[in-house]
Design a protein around this motif. Structure first.
Motif, PDB file in Angstrom:
ATOM      1  N   LYS B 208       0.814  -1.221   0.000  1.00  0.00           N
ATOM      2  CA  LYS B 208       0.000   0.000   0.000  1.00  0.00           C
ATOM      3  C   LYS B 208       0.847   1.269   0.000  1.00  0.00           C
ATOM      4  O   LYS B 208       0.470   2.271  -0.591  1.00  0.00           O
ATOM      5  N   ASN B 209       1.988   1.227   0.687  1.00  0.00           N
ATOM      6  CA  ASN B 209       2.731   2.465   0.945  1.00  0.00           C
ATOM      7  C   ASN B 209       3.959   2.685   0.062  1.00  0.00           C
ATOM      8  O   ASN B 209       4.406   3.812  -0.114  1.00  0.00           O
ATOM      9  N   VAL B 210       4.548   1.581  -0.413  1.00  0.00           N
ATOM     10  CA  VAL B 210       5.711   1.679  -1.311  1.00  0.00           C
ATOM     11  C   VAL B 210       5.425   0.754  -2.492  1.00  0.00           C
ATOM     12  O   VAL B 210       6.101  -0.234  -2.715  1.00  0.00           O
ATOM     13  N   PRO B 211       4.373   1.074  -3.271  1.00  0.00           N
ATOM     14  CA  PRO B 211       3.768   0.076  -4.158  1.00  0.00           C
ATOM     15  C   PRO B 211       4.667  -0.456  -5.263  1.00  0.00           C
ATOM     16  O   PRO B 211       4.426  -1.546  -5.771  1.00  0.00           O
ATOM     17  N   ASN B 212       5.704   0.301  -5.647  1.00  0.00           N
ATOM     18  CA  ASN B 212       6.553  -0.162  -6.751  1.00  0.00           C
ATOM     19  C   ASN B 212       7.835  -0.839  -6.283  1.00  0.00           C
ATOM     20  O   ASN B 212       8.745  -1.071  -7.064  1.00  0.00           O
ATOM     21  N   PHE B 213       7.877  -1.137  -5.011  1.00  0.00           N
ATOM     22  CA  PHE B 213       9.076  -1.764  -4.453  1.00  0.00           C
ATOM     23  C   PHE B 213       8.759  -3.225  -4.163  1.00  0.00           C
ATOM     24  O   PHE B 213       7.769  -3.542  -3.503  1.00  0.00           O
ATOM     25  N   ASN B 214       9.578  -4.135  -4.688  1.00  0.00           N
ATOM     26  CA  ASN B 214       9.371  -5.561  -4.418  1.00  0.00           C
ATOM     27  C   ASN B 214       9.816  -5.882  -2.994  1.00  0.00           C
ATOM     28  O   ASN B 214      10.873  -5.428  -2.554  1.00  0.00           O
ATOM     29  N   THR B 215       9.001  -6.658  -2.306  1.00  0.00           N
ATOM     30  CA  THR B 215       9.284  -6.860  -0.884  1.00  0.00           C
ATOM     31  C   THR B 215       9.486  -8.311  -0.503  1.00  0.00           C
ATOM     32  O   THR B 215       9.524  -8.657   0.667  1.00  0.00           O
ATOM     33  N   ASN B 216       9.602  -9.179  -1.497  1.00  0.00           N
ATOM     34  CA  ASN B 216       9.875 -10.569  -1.152  1.00  0.00           C
ATOM     35  C   ASN B 216      10.623 -11.224  -2.286  1.00  0.00           C
ATOM     36  O   ASN B 216      10.142 -11.270  -3.410  1.00  0.00           O
ATOM     37  N   SER B 217      11.811 -11.706  -1.992  1.00  0.00           N
ATOM     38  CA  SER B 217      12.584 -12.443  -2.977  1.00  0.00           C
ATOM     39  C   SER B 217      12.597 -13.892  -2.535  1.00  0.00           C
ATOM     40  O   SER B 217      13.214 -14.242  -1.540  1.00  0.00           O
ATOM     41  N   LEU B 218      11.870 -14.726  -3.274  1.00  0.00           N
ATOM     42  CA  LEU B 218      11.761 -16.133  -2.898  1.00  0.00           C
ATOM     43  C   LEU B 218      13.020 -16.840  -3.359  1.00  0.00           C
ATOM     44  O   LEU B 218      13.271 -16.945  -4.558  1.00  0.00           O
ATOM     45  N   ILE B 236      12.016 -25.194  -2.951  1.00  0.00           N
ATOM     46  CA  ILE B 236      12.389 -24.399  -1.781  1.00  0.00           C
ATOM     47  C   ILE B 236      12.078 -22.919  -2.003  1.00  0.00           C
ATOM     48  O   ILE B 236      11.887 -22.161  -1.057  1.00  0.00           O
ATOM     49  N   ALA B 237      11.987 -22.505  -3.260  1.00  0.00           N
ATOM     50  CA  ALA B 237      11.568 -21.136  -3.561  1.00  0.00           C
ATOM     51  C   ALA B 237      10.044 -21.006  -3.480  1.00  0.00           C
ATOM     52  O   ALA B 237       9.520 -20.048  -2.912  1.00  0.00           O
ATOM     53  N   ILE B 238       9.331 -21.969  -4.065  1.00  0.00           N
ATOM     54  CA  ILE B 238       7.872 -21.846  -4.185  1.00  0.00           C
ATOM     55  C   ILE B 238       7.146 -22.129  -2.870  1.00  0.00           C
ATOM     56  O   ILE B 238       6.193 -21.432  -2.507  1.00  0.00           O
ATOM     57  N   SER B 239       7.636 -23.130  -2.143  1.00  0.00           N
ATOM     58  CA  SER B 239       6.899 -23.564  -0.955  1.00  0.00           C
ATOM     59  C   SER B 239       6.708 -22.441   0.088  1.00  0.00           C
ATOM     60  O   SER B 239       5.582 -22.191   0.531  1.00  0.00           O
ATOM     61  N   PRO B 240       7.769 -21.719   0.458  1.00  0.00           N
ATOM     62  CA  PRO B 240       7.536 -20.620   1.410  1.00  0.00           C
ATOM     63  C   PRO B 240       6.750 -19.462   0.798  1.00  0.00           C
ATOM     64  O   PRO B 240       6.100 -18.705   1.524  1.00  0.00           O
ATOM     65  N   ALA B 241       6.813 -19.336  -0.547  1.00  0.00           N
ATOM     66  CA  ALA B 241       6.041 -18.281  -1.206  1.00  0.00           C
ATOM     67  C   ALA B 241       4.556 -18.492  -0.945  1.00  0.00           C
ATOM     68  O   ALA B 241       3.804 -17.541  -0.689  1.00  0.00           O
ATOM     69  N   ILE B 242       4.143 -19.754  -0.999  1.00  0.00           N
ATOM     70  CA  ILE B 242       2.737 -20.073  -0.722  1.00  0.00           C
ATOM     71  C   ILE B 242       2.416 -19.717   0.727  1.00  0.00           C
ATOM     72  O   ILE B 242       1.406 -19.076   1.029  1.00  0.00           O
ATOM     73  N   GLU B 243       3.328 -20.118   1.617  1.00  0.00           N
ATOM     74  CA  GLU B 243       3.056 -19.913   3.042  1.00  0.00           C
ATOM     75  C   GLU B 243       3.013 -18.427   3.415  1.00  0.00           C
ATOM     76  O   GLU B 243       2.142 -17.994   4.172  1.00  0.00           O
ATOM     77  N   VAL B 244       3.958 -17.658   2.878  1.00  0.00           N
ATOM     78  CA  VAL B 244       3.965 -16.235   3.245  1.00  0.00           C
ATOM     79  C   VAL B 244       2.765 -15.519   2.611  1.00  0.00           C
ATOM     80  O   VAL B 244       2.181 -14.621   3.224  1.00  0.00           O
ATOM     81  N   ALA B 245       2.364 -15.965   1.415  1.00  0.00           N
ATOM     82  CA  ALA B 245       1.179 -15.355   0.788  1.00  0.00           C
ATOM     83  C   ALA B 245      -0.052 -15.635   1.640  1.00  0.00           C
ATOM     84  O   ALA B 245      -0.875 -14.739   1.870  1.00  0.00           O
ATOM     85  N   GLN B 246      -0.161 -16.853   2.128  1.00  0.00           N
ATOM     86  CA  GLN B 246      -1.316 -17.189   2.981  1.00  0.00           C
ATOM     87  C   GLN B 246      -1.292 -16.386   4.283  1.00  0.00           C
ATOM     88  O   GLN B 246      -2.328 -15.946   4.772  1.00  0.00           O
ATOM     89  N   LYS B 247      -0.092 -16.181   4.803  1.00  0.00           N
ATOM     90  CA  LYS B 247       0.047 -15.379   6.026  1.00  0.00           C
ATOM     91  C   LYS B 247      -0.393 -13.922   5.757  1.00  0.00           C
ATOM     92  O   LYS B 247      -1.105 -13.319   6.562  1.00  0.00           O
TER      93      LYS B 247
END
Lengths: 135, 540
Positions: B208-218, B236-247
């Motif tokens: 919301k606040n820094v919309p053009n900045f990427n904030t997660n490098s899987l 190992i890249a995809i699995s935590p991506a799912i978990e952090v997205a759900q969080k």
């Protein structure tokens, strides 16, 4: 000390360097050739390494560094061993430029194993260091 | 010769035939499994025009020494042509171990490694020196730092405020991917369940606040360097991506708002076609997961944007010039795979940090491929190849099997806590090294065609006085700020951490008042605790 006793090697990563792939592989390889491994792993202060080496009665201390801290680390550990009058050979491995090897040797590090050193060369070298230290 | 005599496997264990025919891809459906470039499921790439529109970003990882020294290296790289999209300057900072663990440079545990393997940002003053002379609105900056990453971003936002730059003009990425830290290259930060919350806090707020900045490098790269196979790396890249997205969703985040700010950090290793198949399979799998499992509506949310680094662990200290060939092959493969950003390793990296000369060769390797190979003309040139499509499908199946296995364990955090991930990576490293020792796996110059000659590269040295100088600067910094206000701001962080409230604006406020990274991390560590490495060895 009995000739039958297996060589005991302490393996540790001093400081905060997190690259532990090489040291873990080394631990497994040295176990494969019958050595006993005391694996301290990551984030070890030099005091802890020296204390553990004494408590575990190891024949060799093996340290791995890949982030450029090898010279001050070697200075600190050799100083501490010296102050406590402990005579356990120290070897190092990791990303260490060739031109630093004489510096490390001068500080008291007995062997330095760079990337790609064959395991046979390392085990032979550790066996030699351990036996010369026991006699 | 019998059929079995010639049996070969990819590094991920996929059986390989001597050649492939239409029979091997007869079940493939073009529109469902491939689609044109820029179309779901994005197997062939995320942009219809590929590199015709956006050539990959040159993102050489760099950073060492004092902030002004790192600043000078970045200006050098910029002058040599290191650019990002739409002509922006490109900077990709590595951080030293001290900073990665959330300590200031003057901390006793940081004695050996301040500025040796990357930069540090202890406070706003360091950031000012680091970015001196750069226009933040015309910059794409990478902060390769994980658990303390949100605080580094907060310090950067405080800098933007001081320089009068609106936050929506800022572009770049903060890795903010703590998971990798528990199975290889562990850091002394929070236990995984708390790290997940701190990371998600940054992702949801920044969307919301820094919309053009990427904030997660899987991050698959670190596991690969630690020994994982290609299929394990992508898992190992995809699995935590799912978990952090759900969080993030559970914290009220809108998936279509935050997930376009995810980025993947992958390796390109030495098995050329398997690596290409890995990236194509990853794109297809991720697109399906984002749409079907996470419920995203927008196409853009389904993009697997990839930053790729050549595989540092394949470089040899023996005959270092040979590494230029290795890096060129890996970089070529990365370009064929259609990635968005590339960091090419320098040929002296098995010996020391790269020098100006070696990093220039690595950067120019990218430029040669861009301008002299014809590669950017056509997207996904291997699309439709019997072999590559077969391998892509098999890789997808293998990755899916791993993902299912981790899900059955209760998710990625559980897989870390049980030690499963660490043991898997350690076993893969051990298997690889046994093959090298046994000669089944050839590394030129190391276990075959060995030359007995001394290494000819002059190792690069970091300024040995960095820690001393920075310690003095920090002492003065503490004297010059309003310590009462800093204490109150740090208390604000503690309260938000305990009450499960949003943390990011608290860090920004504290950073503005002069709070340091180490102080903010200490507050969080006092609330969340510190993870103890398991130090698990291989079991094979």
């Amino acid at each position: 000390m009995s000739e039958q006793r297996r060589i005991r090697v302490l393996l540790a990563k001093p400081g905060l360097d997190g690259h532990d792939r090489g040291l873990k592989v080394m631990a497994s390889f040295l176990r494969d050739v019958g050595m006993e491994i005391v694996y301290l792993g990551l984030f070890q202060p030099v005091e802890n390494i020296v204390d553990s080496a004494v408590q575990e009665d190891v024949d060799i201390i093996g340290l791995s560094t890949l982030d450029g801290g090898h010279v001050p680390i070697a200075e600190d550990i050799m100083k501490l061993l010296g102050e406590r009058g402990i005579n356990i050979p120290v070897v190092m491995g990791g990303i260490i430029p060739d031109e630093d090897i004489p510096i490390l040797n001068h500080i008291g590090v007995r062997e330095v194993f760079g990337p790609g050193t064959p395991i046979k060369k390392i085990t032979e070298s550790l066996q030699r260091l351990a036996s010369s230290n026991r006699h | 010769m019998s059929m079995t005599e010639g049996k070969r496997y990819s590094t991920s264990g996929i059986p390989l035939s001597g050649h492939y025919t239409p029979e091997d891809i007869k079940d493939m459906d073009y529109s469902q499994d491939l689609g044109n470039p820029g179309e779901y499921p994005f197997t062939r790439g995320i942009f219809p025009l590929g590199y015709r529109k956006y050539v990959w970003q040159n993102a050489q990882i760099s950073g060492y020494g004092l902030p002004e020294e790192a600043n000078a290296r970045e200006k050098y790289l910029l002058q040599k042509g290191q650019i990002s999209f739409e002509g922006r300057a490109s900077i990709n900072f590595a951080f030293d171990n001290v900073c990665q663990n959330g300590y200031n440079s003057d901390h006793p545990l940081g004695k050996y490694e301040v500025g040796t393997g990357g930069i540090f940002i202890n406070c706003l003053q360091d950031a000012e020196l680091l970015f001196d002379g750069f226009d933040l609105t015309n910059l794409n900056v990478g902060f390769i730092i994980d658990t303390p990453g949100p605080i580094i971003l907060a310090i950067y936002l405080a800098l933007a405020d001081r320089w009068g730059v609106p936050w929506d003009r800022l572009r770049g990425i903060v890795c903010n991917s703590p998971w990798r830290r528990y199975y290889t290259g562990t850091t002394l930060c929070f236990p995984p369940e708390h790290a997940l919350r701190v990371a998600a806090d940054c992702i949801v707020w920044s969307a919301k606040n820094v919309p053009n900045f990427n904030t997660n490098s899987l991050n698959g790269y670190d596991s690969r360097e630690g020994g994982a196979t290609a299929a394990q790396e992508m898992t190992i890249a995809i699995s935590p991506a799912i978990e952090v997205a759900q969080k993030c969703i559970s914290m009220g985040g809108d998936v279509d708002e935050f997930i376009p700010n995810f980025n993947f950090f992958l390796s390109f290793h030495n098995n050329f076609f398997e690596e290409i198949a890995k990236i194509r399979a990853g794109r297809r799998l991720w697109a399906k997961i984002v749409r079907e499992k996470l419920g995203a509506k927008k196409d853009k949310s389904c993009w697997m944007k990839v930053h790729l680094q050549t595989a540092g662990c394949t470089l040899t200290a023996q005959e270092p010039l040979n590494n230029i060939a290795r890096v060129a092959i890996q970089c070529l493969g990365a370009c064929i795979s259609g990635v968005q950003s590339i960091s090419t390793d320098s040929y002296d990296e098995a010996i020391s940090l790269p020098s100006e000369e070696t990093v220039r060769v690595a950067l120019k390797t990218q430029k040669i491929i861009e301008h002299e190979s014809g590669l950017p003309d056509v997207v996904d040139p291997l699309g439709g190849s019997y072999y590559v499509e077969y391998l892509t499908t098999e890789m997808e199946k293998t990755i899916q099997e791993y993902l299912d296995k981790i899900e059955a364990m209760g998710g990625f955090t559980k897989a870390i806590q049980s030690g499963y991930m660490e043991t898997e990576v350690a076993n893969a490293a051990l298997k690889f090294q046994r093959e090298v020792e046994g000669g089944q796996r050839v590394i030129v110059g190391v276990n075959k065609y060995v030359e007995n000659e001394p290494v000819s590269v002059k190792p690069f040295r970091v300024n040995p006085r960095v820690r001393e100088i920075e310690t003095e600067r920090l002492r003065r910094w503490h004297q010059e700020r309003d310590n009462q206000k800093v204490r109150e701001a740090l208390e604000g962080i503690r309260e938000a951490a305990i009450k499960d409230e949003i943390l990011m604006p608290r860090y920004v406020e504290a950073a503005r008042l002069g709070a340091t990274l180490g102080e903010m991390m200490d507050v969080l560590k006092s609330v969340f605790g510190v993870y103890k490495p398991k130090n698990l060895l291989g079991t094979i």
